[in-house]
Design a protein around this motif. Sequence first.
Motif, mmCIF file in Angstrom:
data_model
loop_
_atom_site.group_PDB
_atom_site.id
_atom_site.type_symbol
_atom_site.label_atom_id
_atom_site.label_comp_id
_atom_site.label_asym_id
_atom_site.label_seq_id
_atom_site.Cartn_x
_atom_site.Cartn_y
_atom_site.Cartn_z
ATOM 1 N N SER A 44 86.135 26.544 46.107
ATOM 2 C CA SER A 44 85.232 25.670 46.857
ATOM 3 C C SER A 44 83.971 26.399 47.300
ATOM 4 C CB SER A 44 85.952 25.092 48.074
ATOM 5 O OG SER A 44 86.299 26.113 48.995
ATOM 6 N N PHE A 75 87.489 23.626 55.863
ATOM 7 C CA PHE A 75 88.498 23.379 54.831
ATOM 8 C C PHE A 75 89.766 22.887 55.511
ATOM 9 C CE2 PHE A 75 92.063 24.769 52.191
ATOM 10 C CZ PHE A 75 91.720 24.217 50.975
ATOM 11 N N SER A 112 89.689 28.581 57.849
ATOM 12 C CA SER A 112 89.407 27.204 57.415
ATOM 13 C C SER A 112 88.570 26.434 58.433
ATOM 14 C CB SER A 112 90.713 26.460 57.139
ATOM 15 O OG SER A 112 91.459 26.269 58.338
ATOM 16 N N THR A 172 92.003 27.653 46.235
ATOM 17 C CA THR A 172 91.151 26.487 46.493
ATOM 18 C C THR A 172 89.928 26.865 47.318
ATOM 19 O OG1 THR A 172 93.148 25.114 46.490
ATOM 20 C CG2 THR A 172 91.132 24.130 47.369
ATOM 21 N N ILE A 173 90.116 27.717 48.316
ATOM 22 C CA ILE A 173 88.989 28.133 49.159
ATOM 23 C C ILE A 173 87.969 28.911 48.344
ATOM 24 C CG2 ILE A 173 88.331 29.674 51.049
ATOM 25 C CD1 ILE A 173 90.883 28.841 52.482
#
Length: 207
Positions: free
Chosen positions: A105, A41, A36, A101-102
């Motif tokens: 994204s 992130f 992240s 989510t990653i």
Amino acid sequence: MHPLVKLVGILCALLLINKYNFYFNLLLFFFIVAISFFIKFSIPKLIFRLKFFLIITFFLYVFNTPGEYIFLWPYLSPSYEGLFLGSTQIMRLINSVAIITIMISLMSYQTLIETFYLIFKPLKRFGIDAKRFAVRLYLTMEYVKTFQSTRKLRFNLNDLSSMLLYSNNKNLMNLSYIQINEERVNSSSVLLIALIVSITFFLIFCL
């Protein structure tokens, strides 16, 4: 990379997260946190958004799992097993949501729509129109982008109602144009999918 490869990767990661215990998910969490930093992130922000769901899930496991109880009050005592299972489930939920989510994204709007189109296309025989779903998804994402551009980052019930009405408006759907590239799965993507699935099954059934 073909969108189907990313989809298979997400599904296999979710299987492994559900298969293994707290220590595996803790190591995976540290790995996700390390990644992240490179993709900018925010894991703390993700946890903050899920805080109520995580807290409720944790307490459900803590006070509803039988085992050796920690005596606090005659009618409300957690168990050691509940603490361990609750912590494990919390780690699983955080890792699962973070990975999904990653991956989302890192996809463009076009790639994301094409991915969901590929998912729902085989369900046409069950009466599910993949093209209409893709248009509704596009309209919803455009509506969310409009809110973000006006710095209105929180939705209320009226906003949600307007979004649903907007995404179901047939006239607006007819005026919207989306080009979906049905890219064929090439040999390298097939090999990569086979490798991911093989490793996943090996880790689940052989270790």
